[in-house]
Design a protein around this motif. Structure first.
Motif, PDB file in Angstrom:
ATOM      1  N   THR A 220       6.640  20.142 -10.362  1.00  8.33           N
ATOM      2  CA  THR A 220       5.828  21.217 -11.081  1.00  8.33           C
ATOM      3  C   THR A 220       6.749  22.620 -10.905  1.00  8.33           C
ATOM      4  OG1 THR A 220       3.946  19.999 -10.436  1.00  8.33           O
ATOM      5  CG2 THR A 220       3.462  22.067 -11.447  1.00  8.33           C
ATOM      6  N   PHE A 221       7.110  22.824  -9.730  1.00  9.30           N
ATOM      7  CA  PHE A 221       7.696  24.317  -9.563  1.00  9.30           C
ATOM      8  C   PHE A 221       8.845  24.305 -10.429  1.00  9.30           C
ATOM      9  CE2 PHE A 221      10.120  27.208  -7.066  1.00  9.30           C
ATOM     10  CZ  PHE A 221       8.994  28.408  -6.928  1.00  9.30           C
ATOM     11  N   VAL A 222       9.791  23.355 -10.538  1.00  9.56           N
ATOM     12  CA  VAL A 222      11.083  23.570 -11.230  1.00  9.56           C
ATOM     13  C   VAL A 222      10.670  23.483 -12.527  1.00  9.56           C
ATOM     14  CG1 VAL A 222      13.214  22.164 -11.859  1.00  9.56           C
ATOM     15  CG2 VAL A 222      12.492  22.461  -9.544  1.00  9.56           C
ATOM     16  N   ALA A 223       9.808  22.562 -13.048  1.00 14.13           N
ATOM     17  CA  ALA A 223       9.375  22.460 -14.751  1.00 14.13           C
ATOM     18  C   ALA A 223       8.799  24.026 -15.009  1.00 14.13           C
ATOM     19  CB  ALA A 223       8.313  21.354 -14.936  1.00 14.13           C
ATOM     20  N   SER A 224       8.005  24.420 -14.430  1.00  9.61           N
ATOM     21  CA  SER A 224       7.468  25.623 -14.744  1.00  9.61           C
ATOM     22  C   SER A 224       8.320  26.907 -14.646  1.00  9.61           C
ATOM     23  CB  SER A 224       6.399  26.141 -13.652  1.00  9.61           C
ATOM     24  OG  SER A 224       5.292  25.108 -13.408  1.00  9.61           O
ATOM     25  N   LEU A 225       9.503  26.857 -14.073  1.00 10.28           N
ATOM     26  CA  LEU A 225      10.350  27.851 -14.294  1.00 10.28           C
ATOM     27  C   LEU A 225      10.935  27.563 -15.423  1.00 10.28           C
ATOM     28  CD1 LEU A 225      11.808  28.113 -10.699  1.00 10.28           C
ATOM     29  CD2 LEU A 225      10.851  30.070 -11.646  1.00 10.28           C
ATOM     30  N   VAL A 226      11.434  26.347 -15.657  1.00  7.56           N
ATOM     31  CA  VAL A 226      11.994  26.171 -17.135  1.00  7.56           C
ATOM     32  C   VAL A 226      11.141  26.575 -18.163  1.00  7.56           C
ATOM     33  CG1 VAL A 226      13.240  24.165 -18.445  1.00  7.56           C
ATOM     34  CG2 VAL A 226      13.756  24.357 -15.916  1.00  7.56           C
ATOM     35  N   LEU A 227       9.964  26.109 -18.016  1.00  7.16           N
ATOM     36  CA  LEU A 227       9.223  26.399 -19.421  1.00  7.16           C
ATOM     37  C   LEU A 227       8.843  27.835 -19.608  1.00  7.16           C
ATOM     38  CD1 LEU A 227       7.163  24.747 -21.087  1.00  7.16           C
ATOM     39  CD2 LEU A 227       5.270  25.124 -19.401  1.00  7.16           C
ATOM     40  N   ALA A 228       8.953  28.868 -18.423  1.00  9.39           N
ATOM     41  CA  ALA A 228       8.825  30.219 -18.488  1.00  9.39           C
ATOM     42  C   ALA A 228       9.859  30.551 -19.170  1.00  9.39           C
ATOM     43  CB  ALA A 228       8.489  30.738 -17.193  1.00  9.39           C
ATOM     44  N   ALA A 229      11.031  30.119 -18.873  1.00 13.68           N
ATOM     45  CA  ALA A 229      12.282  30.671 -19.317  1.00 13.68           C
ATOM     46  C   ALA A 229      12.504  30.334 -20.930  1.00 13.68           C
ATOM     47  CB  ALA A 229      13.627  30.076 -18.599  1.00 13.68           C
ATOM     48  N   LEU A 230      12.100  29.022 -21.376  1.00  7.60           N
ATOM     49  CA  LEU A 230      12.075  28.674 -22.705  1.00  7.60           C
ATOM     50  C   LEU A 230      11.256  29.550 -23.751  1.00  7.60           C
ATOM     51  CD1 LEU A 230      12.396  24.692 -22.410  1.00  7.60           C
ATOM     52  CD2 LEU A 230      14.118  26.394 -22.688  1.00  7.60           C
ATOM     53  N   GLY A 231      10.048  29.886 -23.050  1.00  8.68           N
ATOM     54  CA  GLY A 231       9.095  30.498 -23.776  1.00  8.68           C
ATOM     55  C   GLY A 231       9.748  32.056 -24.072  1.00  8.68           C
ATOM     56  N   SER A 232      10.372  32.666 -22.967  1.00  7.03           N
ATOM     57  CA  SER A 232      11.100  33.944 -23.165  1.00  7.03           C
ATOM     58  C   SER A 232      12.190  33.977 -23.972  1.00  7.03           C
ATOM     59  CB  SER A 232      11.547  34.293 -21.756  1.00  7.03           C
ATOM     60  OG  SER A 232      10.441  34.654 -20.717  1.00  7.03           O
ATOM     61  N   LEU A 233      12.949  32.825 -24.145  1.00  7.02           N
ATOM     62  CA  LEU A 233      13.945  32.688 -25.172  1.00  7.02           C
ATOM     63  C   LEU A 233      13.409  32.431 -26.533  1.00  7.02           C
ATOM     64  CD1 LEU A 233      16.340  30.416 -23.290  1.00  7.02           C
ATOM     65  CD2 LEU A 233      16.736  32.890 -23.509  1.00  7.02           C
ATOM     66  N   MET A 234      12.288  32.142 -26.720  1.00  6.65           N
ATOM     67  CA  MET A 234      12.047  32.357 -28.053  1.00  6.65           C
ATOM     68  C   MET A 234      11.373  33.655 -28.609  1.00  6.65           C
ATOM     69  SD  MET A 234       8.905  28.991 -27.545  1.00  6.65           S
ATOM     70  CE  MET A 234       8.366  29.081 -29.371  1.00  6.65           C
ATOM     71  N   LEU A 235      11.595  34.354 -27.942  1.00  2.00           N
ATOM     72  CA  LEU A 235      11.583  35.893 -28.162  1.00  2.00           C
ATOM     73  C   LEU A 235      12.680  36.205 -29.037  1.00  2.00           C
ATOM     74  CD1 LEU A 235       9.280  37.994 -28.000  1.00  2.00           C
ATOM     75  CD2 LEU A 235      10.635  39.088 -26.105  1.00  2.00           C
ATOM     76  N   LEU A 236      13.828  35.482 -28.943  1.00  5.96           N
ATOM     77  CA  LEU A 236      15.065  35.996 -29.827  1.00  5.96           C
ATOM     78  C   LEU A 236      14.823  35.442 -31.253  1.00  5.96           C
ATOM     79  CD1 LEU A 236      17.639  34.310 -27.364  1.00  5.96           C
ATOM     80  CD2 LEU A 236      17.004  36.500 -27.584  1.00  5.96           C
ATOM     81  N   GLY A 237      13.673  34.920 -31.546  1.00  6.53           N
ATOM     82  CA  GLY A 237      13.409  34.672 -33.105  1.00  6.53           C
ATOM     83  C   GLY A 237      12.720  35.703 -33.634  1.00  6.53           C
ATOM     84  N   VAL A 238      12.521  36.973 -32.854  1.00  7.33           N
ATOM     85  CA  VAL A 238      11.591  38.073 -33.740  1.00  7.33           C
ATOM     86  C   VAL A 238      12.647  38.989 -34.170  1.00  7.33           C
ATOM     87  CG1 VAL A 238       9.803  37.642 -32.053  1.00  7.33           C
ATOM     88  CG2 VAL A 238      11.476  39.505 -31.506  1.00  7.33           C
ATOM     89  N   GLY A 239      12.398  39.550 -35.194  1.00  7.02           N
ATOM     90  CA  GLY A 239      13.475  40.566 -35.963  1.00  7.02           C
ATOM     91  C   GLY A 239      12.477  41.903 -36.112  1.00  7.02           C
ATOM     92  N   VAL A 240      13.504  42.700 -37.084  1.00  8.90           N
ATOM     93  CA  VAL A 240      12.711  44.025 -37.573  1.00  8.90           C
ATOM     94  C   VAL A 240      11.795  43.337 -38.526  1.00  8.90           C
ATOM     95  CG1 VAL A 240      13.248  46.031 -38.730  1.00  8.90           C
ATOM     96  CG2 VAL A 240      14.909  45.327 -36.562  1.00  8.90           C
ATOM     97  N   ASP A 241      12.219  42.552 -39.561  1.00  9.28           N
ATOM     98  CA  ASP A 241      11.473  42.273 -40.572  1.00  9.28           C
ATOM     99  C   ASP A 241      10.392  41.077 -40.462  1.00  9.28           C
ATOM    100  OD1 ASP A 241      12.690  44.256 -41.973  1.00  9.28           O
ATOM    101  OD2 ASP A 241      14.485  43.077 -42.406  1.00  9.28           O
ATOM    102  N   GLY A 242      10.501  40.525 -39.118  1.00  9.57           N
ATOM    103  CA  GLY A 242       9.431  39.354 -39.173  1.00  9.57           C
ATOM    104  C   GLY A 242       9.635  38.765 -37.922  1.00  9.57           C
ATOM    105  N   GLY A 243       9.121  37.234 -37.604  1.00 10.63           N
ATOM    106  CA  GLY A 243       9.399  36.498 -36.568  1.00 10.63           C
ATOM    107  C   GLY A 243       8.160  36.681 -35.509  1.00 10.63           C
ATOM    108  N   VAL A 244       7.106  37.466 -35.909  1.00 12.63           N
ATOM    109  CA  VAL A 244       5.974  37.640 -35.047  1.00 12.63           C
ATOM    110  C   VAL A 244       5.518  36.248 -34.490  1.00 12.63           C
ATOM    111  CG1 VAL A 244       3.764  38.504 -34.450  1.00 12.63           C
ATOM    112  CG2 VAL A 244       5.483  39.909 -35.746  1.00 12.63           C
ATOM    113  N   ALA A 245       5.463  35.245 -35.480  1.00 14.78           N
ATOM    114  CA  ALA A 245       5.180  33.907 -34.977  1.00 14.78           C
ATOM    115  C   ALA A 245       5.804  33.522 -33.658  1.00 14.78           C
ATOM    116  CB  ALA A 245       5.109  32.681 -36.054  1.00 14.78           C
ATOM    117  N   TRP A 246       7.167  33.768 -33.762  1.00 18.72           N
ATOM    118  CA  TRP A 246       7.903  33.348 -32.442  1.00 18.72           C
ATOM    119  C   TRP A 246       7.492  33.996 -31.317  1.00 18.72           C
ATOM    120  CZ3 TRP A 246      11.347  29.617 -32.079  1.00 18.72           C
ATOM    121  CH2 TRP A 246      11.807  29.058 -33.123  1.00 18.72           C
ATOM    122  N   TYR A 247       6.936  35.207 -31.339  1.00 20.48           N
ATOM    123  CA  TYR A 247       6.542  36.031 -30.292  1.00 20.48           C
ATOM    124  C   TYR A 247       5.116  35.344 -29.755  1.00 20.48           C
ATOM    125  CZ  TYR A 247       3.360  39.267 -27.693  1.00 20.48           C
ATOM    126  OH  TYR A 247       2.592  39.580 -26.718  1.00 20.48           O
TER     127      TYR A 247
END
Length: 489
Positions: free
Chosen positions: A343-370
């Motif tokens: 659970t500890f390892v999986a949770s670290l990976v899950l938090a990292a993947l969620g943070s990387l999804m922030l790369l989908g946001v941009g100036v003109d859109g992508g709030v759904a990614w956030y």
């Protein structure tokens, strides 16, 4: 005749004692929630503070993390002081200081006074966390009940950081920015009135005096080193950066050497020789760094880049708050089924993947990614933070559990402050390098610059946010790899 279902006198006393202990816990989670919430409540208030007090880029970061650094630097010291003068007494003294500093911060007319008030809040907050956790141990004699109580304490601590921006957004929609500080006062009044009746007093005799030299070395060393990082982000490499950086590093090295020579050190460095303990502490440090940068930068993005008001930005932060709080409450149950290590390892990976999804946001859109990324990351963050204390304490001998808890708490506070200082400064440096802008995005938007400059400034901010959150995610993935390797060994 006595009813078969009636409680005997000793059972009645036990039942009343249990009920009083849980009421005591309800009182103790109040300061925990406030201390944690005040780390993040300013994220949405910062644009309003910037417009009113006109702080520099460096002053903006100090407004945010002077609080966190003083908590981190004084946490173990205040825990030791509470053992000497009384845990309930130092809880009440800290709550009084925290409330007074909150009032000063609410009506601060300058950035300098606001930073000073935040520093006083940090000193008060440093007394509240260790004393509240120690008093839980005094309230609950049964190990299972104590474990559940600590789980509730952890959930409020982790959830407070996530719910802070939401509360801040609601307050800012109706009141001025000082209201995010004044909300502390009525909560603390409840604590001050109820604590004497519900909480026991406890002192632990100690034959060794508090090592003030270690306290000064740790606090000044950390503050000097962080000031150097902030200064280089705003002004580049110069004499001030080199001198303050050298002083900070020198004091930290001297602090470490001193701890090795003391009979009763301020920080028991022998704990770091335990691989599982070190991985747990490193994970809490990396997780809080990532969460602090994620929350701070995304709050500015939602307001200054997308143009939302504080309340609309707060609504978009609800998924993060809900998932962090829920996973904090139920993380231990998940670990019981899947195993703590998995659970500890999986949770670290899950938090990292969620943070990387922030790369989908941009100036003109992508709030759904956030929104989606914050919900995914929240599940990972909350579970990791719940399990850190369990892994840290469970990996050391029983006689070292007190020291382990102190280091664990410090890692949370230091991670939050470092996330703002290091990753926040990195994002500020990327922003400044993107063009000839004002020192901050908020100042650029208010400067009356042309549309082309505004668009370029927003893009530079998004670039800095992407890099900072990606590095935070990378730190968590690194800790996941180390945790997996430690598990195999």
């Amino acid at each position: 005749m006595t009813s078969p279902t009636a409680l005997r006198p000793d059972e009645t006393r036990s039942h009343r004692g249990d009920r009083r202990a849980w009421w005591g816990l309800a009182v103790l989670v109040l300061p925990v929630l406030l201390v944690s919430m005040d780390m993040s409540v300013l994220y949405l208030a910062l644009p309003a503070i910037t417009a009113d007090l006109d702080p520099s880029a460096s002053e903006q970061l100090w407004i945010l993390d002077a609080y966190g650094f003083l908590i981190a630097g004084l946490l173990i010291t205040m825990g030791s002081l509470g053992d000497r003068i009384g845990r309930r007494r130092i809880l009440l003294l800290g709550a009084s200081l925290f409330g007074l500093a909150s009032v000063i911060a609410a009506f601060a007319p300058t950035s300098a006074l606001l930073i000073a008030a935040r520093a006083l809040m940090g000193i008060g907050g440093a007394t509240l966390l260790p004393s509240s956790l120690s008093l839980i141990t005094d309230l609950f004699a049964d190990p299972r009940a104590r474990g559940r109580a600590i789980g509730v304490w952890t959930a409020f601590f982790a959830g407070g950081a996530a719910v802070g921006p939401i509360i801040g957004g609601v307050l800012l929609h109706h009141f001025w920015w000082g209201s995010v500080f004044l909300i502390n006062v009525p909560v603390l009044l409840v604590l001050l009135l109820a604590a004497p009746a519900l909480l026991p007093e406890r002192r632990v005799a100690s034959g060794s005096p508090l090592d003030l030299a270690s306290v000064v070395m740790s606090v000044v060393g950390i503050m000097a080193a962080v000031y150097a990082v902030k200064h280089v982000a705003e002004y580049g490499l110069d004499a001030v950066t080199l001198i303050t950086g050298a002083v900070g590093v020198g004091l930290i090295v001297a602090f470490v050497r001193r701890q090795r020579t003391l009979t009763v050190p301020l920080v028991d460095l022998s704990l770091l020789a335990n691989r599982e303990f070190t991985v747990a502490i490193g994970s809490s440090l990396a997780g809080m760094m990532s969460l602090a940068a994620f929350s701070y930068l995304s709050s500015i993005y939602l307001q200054s880049v997308t143009g939302r008001d504080p309340l609309a930005a707060a609504y978009l932060g609800v998924p993060l708050a809900v998932t962090v709080f829920a996973s904090s409450m139920y993380g231990s149950r998940i670990a019981e089924r899947l195993g703590v290590s998995t659970t500890f390892v999986a949770s670290l990976v899950l938090a990292a993947l969620g943070s990387l999804m922030l790369l989908g946001v941009g100036v003109d859109g992508g709030v759904a990614w956030y929104v989606a990324g914050s919900a995914v990351a929240g599940l990972g963050y909350g579970t990791v933070f719940t399990l850190v204390s369990e892994v840290a304490v469970g990996s050391v001998p029983e006689e070292q559990t007190g020291a382990a808890v102190g280091v664990s708490e410090t890692s949370f506070e230091l991670g939050n402050a470092l996330g703002l200082a290091l990753l926040g400064s990195l994002a500020a440096w990327i922003f400044a390098a993107g063009g000839d802008f004002a020192p901050t995005l908020g100042e650029t938007l208010e400067s009356g610059a042309g549309a082309g400059v505004i668009d370029a400034a927003k893009q530079s901010f998004v670039d800095g946010m992407h890099l900072a959150t990606a590095i935070g995610a990378g730190l968590m993935l690194l800790m996941a790899v180390l945790a997996a390797r430690s598990r195999r060994r």
